[in-house]
Scaffold this motif. Structure first.
Motif, short mmCIF file in Angstrom:
data_model
loop_
_atom_site.label_atom_id
_atom_site.label_comp_id
_atom_site.label_asym_id
_atom_site.label_seq_id
_atom_site.Cartn_x
_atom_site.Cartn_y
_atom_site.Cartn_z
N CYS A 5 1.57 -106.25 -63.19
CA CYS A 5 0.95 -105.00 -63.62
C CYS A 5 0.74 -104.12 -62.39
O CYS A 5 0.82 -104.59 -61.26
CB CYS A 5 -0.37 -105.25 -64.34
N THR A 6 0.50 -102.86 -62.62
CA THR A 6 0.25 -101.94 -61.51
C THR A 6 -1.19 -102.11 -61.04
O THR A 6 -2.04 -102.64 -61.75
CB THR A 6 0.46 -100.48 -61.94
N PRO A 7 -1.52 -101.63 -59.82
CA PRO A 7 -2.92 -101.69 -59.35
C PRO A 7 -3.90 -101.04 -60.32
O PRO A 7 -4.98 -101.57 -60.57
CB PRO A 7 -2.86 -100.97 -58.01
N MET A 8 -3.54 -99.88 -60.85
CA MET A 8 -4.45 -99.19 -61.75
C MET A 8 -4.65 -99.96 -63.06
O MET A 8 -5.76 -100.06 -63.57
CB MET A 8 -3.93 -97.77 -62.06
N GLU A 9 -3.57 -100.54 -63.57
CA GLU A 9 -3.69 -101.36 -64.77
C GLU A 9 -4.59 -102.57 -64.52
O GLU A 9 -5.40 -102.94 -65.37
CB GLU A 9 -2.31 -101.82 -65.23
N LYS A 52 -2.25 -110.34 -48.85
CA LYS A 52 -2.70 -108.95 -48.91
C LYS A 52 -2.97 -108.52 -50.36
O LYS A 52 -3.97 -107.85 -50.65
CB LYS A 52 -1.66 -108.03 -48.26
N ILE A 53 -2.08 -108.89 -51.26
CA ILE A 53 -2.26 -108.49 -52.66
C ILE A 53 -3.45 -109.20 -53.28
O ILE A 53 -4.21 -108.61 -54.07
CB ILE A 53 -0.97 -108.75 -53.47
N ASN A 54 -3.67 -110.47 -52.94
CA ASN A 54 -4.84 -111.18 -53.45
C ASN A 54 -6.13 -110.51 -53.00
O ASN A 54 -7.09 -110.40 -53.77
CB ASN A 54 -4.82 -112.64 -53.00
N ARG A 55 -6.16 -110.06 -51.74
CA ARG A 55 -7.35 -109.36 -51.25
C ARG A 55 -7.48 -108.00 -51.93
O ARG A 55 -8.59 -107.56 -52.27
CB ARG A 55 -7.29 -109.22 -49.74
N VAL A 61 5.06 -103.90 -54.76
CA VAL A 61 4.79 -105.29 -54.39
C VAL A 61 3.71 -105.87 -55.29
O VAL A 61 3.79 -107.02 -55.75
CB VAL A 61 4.36 -105.39 -52.91
N PHE A 62 2.69 -105.07 -55.57
CA PHE A 62 1.60 -105.51 -56.44
C PHE A 62 2.15 -105.89 -57.82
O PHE A 62 1.79 -106.93 -58.38
CB PHE A 62 0.56 -104.40 -56.57
N TYR A 63 3.03 -105.05 -58.35
CA TYR A 63 3.62 -105.31 -59.67
C TYR A 63 4.47 -106.57 -59.65
O TYR A 63 4.43 -107.39 -60.59
CB TYR A 63 4.45 -104.11 -60.11
N GLU A 64 5.23 -106.76 -58.59
CA GLU A 64 6.09 -107.94 -58.48
C GLU A 64 5.28 -109.23 -58.51
O GLU A 64 5.70 -110.25 -59.08
CB GLU A 64 6.91 -107.87 -57.20
#
Length: 399
Positions: A390-394, A350-353, A383-386
């Motif tokens: 970095c955060t999604p916005m970053e 999910k995060i890769n997508r 979860v994205f940061y883990e």
């Protein structure tokens, strides 16, 4: 569905933007109606330049919305109405230029029709109408054709689901440079999906098609530009496939075959399907190469399901039913063979997508969180940061 009312509204909307007309033909190619004030000239152009016969052939074969065109960039969009799989009517939008050509380009383009029953007087009449034919960039013309299809059938399609995605370049020197960064991001998403053999690529491909029609190489021959666009796209996809693990011997041989097909094309119809077929072919080959031979068939099935359905809420008990295992045995077996728990593998996919969409779309963080079935935006960001550091916005800003 009232097709007549829908088409009437569609015609009004279309004329608000461009003077692109609509035409209706029966299954034998007889013109039934049009809103074009110069029916004799543009109707005969559709016929004399071979587009009517090609469109009817597509319809007789049960075709979906497509673009047919000439060697000098004059195009029409065609769609079909069937009754019990039998062609009833064909609807056409056009003509338009796919590209800002000159009168000399148009004159030169008629060389492809030497020997055909086209009088000099008729040719000069069409050239004289040059200034009345609108220029419709590829992404816009595709949208018009998708709108027509919806009016006729009520079915919503996107560019990657149909054959409307032409290969010609629509770029002009005045193209909006603010879109170049988005186009680059969309291309990077496409290439990353080749490298990973991601079979769930349609959305990224559709985004790219609607942002850009191809390589912005200017010249006097629009068909040559279409070939150049396909050749460049094939070349970069070929290299991405090798980065994904496809052997150079296979990748170069495959790329050469598609490039040769593009070079052999004599019309836009010949070249139309090559980019999508080529892209799908390379992705499937990379996917096969990257499959872990150590995975058992049931676990490979679960892994493929997760990768093909990242926007679903996937639970271990559902995968267990798919594999024919108990939930306890499935979770144990999945970790043993993949090195990750089911939930961790689902999060990774999910995060890769989400990373691809962050760099190729304007979807908000909340929209991405909802799309990938995270319980909240904060949980998605955590979860994205883990997984990325970095955060999604970053991550989006780094692009």
């Amino acid at each position: 569905m009232n097709i007549e009312q829908n088409l009437a509204l569609f015609q009004e909307l279309l004329c608000c933007g461009d003077n692109i007309y609509t035409w209706r033909y029966d299954s034998c190619g007889k013109l039934l109606s049009t809103n074009c004030p110069d029916e004799s000239l543009f109707g005969s152009a559709f016929s004399l330049l071979g587009c009517l016969d090609r469109a009817l052939a597509l319809g007789q074969n049960g075709g979906q919305p497509q673009v047919v065109g000439t060697s000098f960039g004059l195009i029409w969009g065609v769609d079909f109405v069937f009754q019990e799989d039998v062609l009833q009517d064909m609807y056409v939008i056009g003509p338009a230029f796919s590209y800002n050509i000159s009168l000399q380009d148009m004159e030169n383009g008629f060389r492809h029709y030497a020997g055909q029953d086209i009088s000099l007087a008729w040719k000069h009449r069409l050239i004289g109408a040059y200034g009345r034919i609108p220029i419709a960039q590829n992404f816009l013309f595709i949208r018009y054709l998708l709108m027509l299809h919806y009016c006729l059938t009520g079915e919503k399609l996107d560019a990657s689901d149909t054959s409307v995605a032409q290969s010609y370049s629509d770029a002009t020197p005045s193209a909006d440079k603010r879109d170049r960064h988005r186009i680059w991001l969309a291309e990077q998403a496409l290439l990353e999906m080749v490298r990973t053999g991601d079979l769930n690529y349609k959305e990224a491909l559709n985004t790219s098609l609607l942002l850009s029609a191809g390589v912005p190489v200017m010249g006097r021959d629009p068909l040559r530009q279409a070939k150049t666009s396909v050749i460049v796209f094939t070349s970069i996809v070929c290299r991405a496939a090798m980065e994904g693990g496809l052997s150079p011997e296979i990748a170069y041989s495959l790329g050469d075959s598609y490039i040769q097909s593009a070079e052999n094309a004599r019309t836009y119809d010949d070249i139309r399907a090559i980019p999508t077929l080529m892209y799908d072919d390379f992705i499937r080959r990379v996917h096969k190469v990257r499959q872990n031979p150590k995975l058992s068939a049931p676990i490979a099935l679960c892994r493929d399901y997760i990768e093909m359905h990242p926007e679903e809420r996937i639970r271990a008990k559902d995968l267990a039913a798919l594999a024919g295992y108990t939930e306890y045995y499935l979770t144990h077996k999945f970790r043993e063979e993949t090195g990750l728990s089911v939930s961790d593998y689902v999060k990774k996919v999910k995060i890769n997508r989400a990373k691809l969409l962050l760099r190729s779309t304007d979807l908000s963080i909340q929209e991405l969180s909802d799309r990938f079935c995270f319980s909240s935006r904060n949980y998605f960001s955590r979860v994205f940061y883990e997984l990325t550091g970095c955060t999604p916005m970053e991550y989006r800003e780094q692009g």
